[in-house]
Design an enzyme around this catalytic site. Structure first.
Site, mmCIF file in Angstrom:
data_model
loop_
_atom_site.group_PDB
_atom_site.id
_atom_site.type_symbol
_atom_site.label_atom_id
_atom_site.label_comp_id
_atom_site.label_asym_id
_atom_site.label_seq_id
_atom_site.Cartn_x
_atom_site.Cartn_y
_atom_site.Cartn_z
ATOM 1 N NE ARG A 5 -6.693 10.394 -35.221
ATOM 2 C CZ ARG A 5 -6.188 11.436 -35.838
ATOM 3 N NH1 ARG A 5 -6.482 11.655 -37.085
ATOM 4 N NH2 ARG A 5 -5.380 12.266 -35.205
ATOM 5 N NE ARG A 17 1.795 4.129 -36.247
ATOM 6 C CZ ARG A 17 2.496 4.514 -35.182
ATOM 7 N NH1 ARG A 17 3.615 3.895 -34.891
ATOM 8 N NH2 ARG A 17 2.062 5.502 -34.419
ATOM 9 N NE ARG A 77 -11.396 4.410 -14.272
ATOM 10 C CZ ARG A 77 -11.660 3.396 -13.466
ATOM 11 N NH1 ARG A 77 -12.542 3.528 -12.479
ATOM 12 N NH2 ARG A 77 -11.035 2.238 -13.613
ATOM 13 N NE ARG A 116 1.032 2.358 -18.070
ATOM 14 C CZ ARG A 116 1.323 3.472 -18.728
ATOM 15 N NH1 ARG A 116 1.739 3.394 -19.971
ATOM 16 N NH2 ARG A 116 1.212 4.654 -18.154
ATOM 17 C CD GLU A 143 -0.280 3.081 -15.054
ATOM 18 O OE1 GLU A 143 -1.117 3.437 -15.917
ATOM 19 O OE2 GLU A 143 0.935 3.355 -15.124
ATOM 20 C CE1 TYR A 176 -3.628 11.455 -20.075
ATOM 21 C CE2 TYR A 176 -3.140 12.015 -22.347
ATOM 22 C CZ TYR A 176 -2.822 11.354 -21.182
ATOM 23 O OH TYR A 176 -1.691 10.579 -21.122
ATOM 24 C CG ASP A 230 0.226 13.428 -24.663
ATOM 25 O OD1 ASP A 230 0.028 12.649 -23.716
ATOM 26 O OD2 ASP A 230 -0.061 13.162 -25.845
#
Length: 368
Positions: free
Chosen positions: A171, A175, A248, A279, A299, A347, A349
């Site tokens: 997904r 917004r 990666r 970025r 990066e 992964y 956070d």
């Protein structure tokens, strides 16, 4: 044995565990192969700016207990992550919102934006998406996919979107408001003074050895403690017995500039395929800095090899199957506990890491 715990890795998982164990009277040694503590959260001070040396890290969570926990050790500012996308010179807001749609199509209302996306889904979507490209078009239409997803994703993963599995983008946040806040979590911010402030508190008065590679002196380290908290690569710990897990990696190009403001925003993503980096980060904006100079970081995603750092686990079906073999073996270990992104091959956070290590602390010490 001199220590109760050997902690391999001075990132957030290992450092918080070491702090909590020491609080409970345990003897802890923390080792790290880098020349500094903090893992990927390490900030290098340059020209009065706390440079996020391994990429942008914005703390965010809706878990009040996690937020309260970190606020014991640092004051957090009110930084809000509102990245921009640069597509061939055109700046668009991320995540996709009404500002994005207005810039793309000139629409002013949510209903107008919904109609355009619905029409593109109808014209270009497929009923059963088999790859990331088809999945993304089904979710957000062709324009957003081609300008804001395709190039960035192919650079990040190093392969065409048509060769990436659909589940990577289950997904996408769309917004229909003019809100540029990337995260929807209740709490968000950056520690005043950078992330090093946290690690200075967590590792104060704890034995720490840097430039220490666990695998170069494995027998010695294993003989120093009753138990090991291991936050490195789980496949390396088991000498790749079931095969090598894929990752990666990233390469960072840091640059000190004489300008006091390079891009006017902390993070700008470059979403075209032709620009090699993904970025540019301008670090002073994380802390609303007024320094006369600025530091930017470009990066670059790259393939993982054993002479670079692993950053992102590739959690496709094949790698998850290999990891499951390691996980089952790890569960039987009486004296080793695996944690963090590399130890659990997932992964996470920052707030997930803190949740996980505090659960481990409760489990490890609840009967003591």
């Amino acid at each position: 044995m001199k220590y109760d715990y050997l902690v391999v890795g001075a990132g957030p998982f290992g450092s918080i565990f070491a702090y909590e164990a020491t609080k409970r009277g345990k003897r802890v040694l923390v080792i790290d192969k880098r020349e500094h503590v903090g893992g990927n959260l390490y900030c290098k001070p340059i020209a009065g700016i706390n440079v996020h040396w391994y990429g942008a890290h914005i703390f965010h969570t809706s878990n009040k207990s996690v937020w309260d926990y970190v606020n014991q050790f640092a004051t957090f500012n009110h930084f809000t992550n509102a990245p921009l996308a640069n597509y061939k010179g055109t700046l668009l807001n991320l995540p996709f919102n009404m500002n994005t749609f207005n810039r793309l199509w000139g629409v002013n209302t949510p209903e107008q934006a919904k109609q355009i996306i619905a029409e593109q889904r109808k014209n270009y979507g497929v009923s059963n998406p088999k790859n990331l490209e088809e999945q993304a078009i089904n979710l957000v239409g062709l324009d957003i996919y081609e300008k804001l997803i395709k190039g960035y994703t192919e650079k990040q993963w190093g392969r065409p979107c048509t060769e990436l599995p659909a589940f990577i983008i289950k997904r996408l946040p769309v917004r229909y408001t003019f809100d540029n806040n990337y995260f929807t979590d209740i709490y968000q911010g950056i520690p005043v003074g950078g992330y090093n402030v946290l690690f200075d508190k967590w590792l104060k008065d704890i034995d720490v050895t840097l430039n220490a590679d666990y695998f170069e002196n494995r027998t010695m380290y294993e003989g120093m403690a009753e138990k090991i908290i291991f936050t490195g690569m789980i496949d390396q710990y088991y000498d790749y017995e079931f095969g090598e897990l894929e990752y990666r990696s990233l390469r960072f190009e840091h640059e000190l500039l004489e300008s006091d403001n390079y891009q006017g925003n902390a993070v700008i993503n470059y979403t075209d395929r032709e620009t090699e980096f993904t970025r540019i980060i301008e670090h002073k904006h994380f802390e609303f800095g007024q320094a006369p100079k600025t530091v930017i970081t470009r990066e670059y995603p790259q393939d993982y090899t054993k002479d670079v750092e692993p950053y992102y686990p590739i959690n496709d079906a094949l790698n998850n199957e290999i990891y499951e073999k390691y996980r089952q073996k790890a569960e039987k270990e009486a004296h080793v506990i695996f944690g963090g992104r590399l130890g659990q091959y997932r992964y996470f956070d920052m707030h997930h890491i803190i949740e996980n290590v505090l659960k481990l602390v409760d489990t490890e010490f609840d009967n003591q």
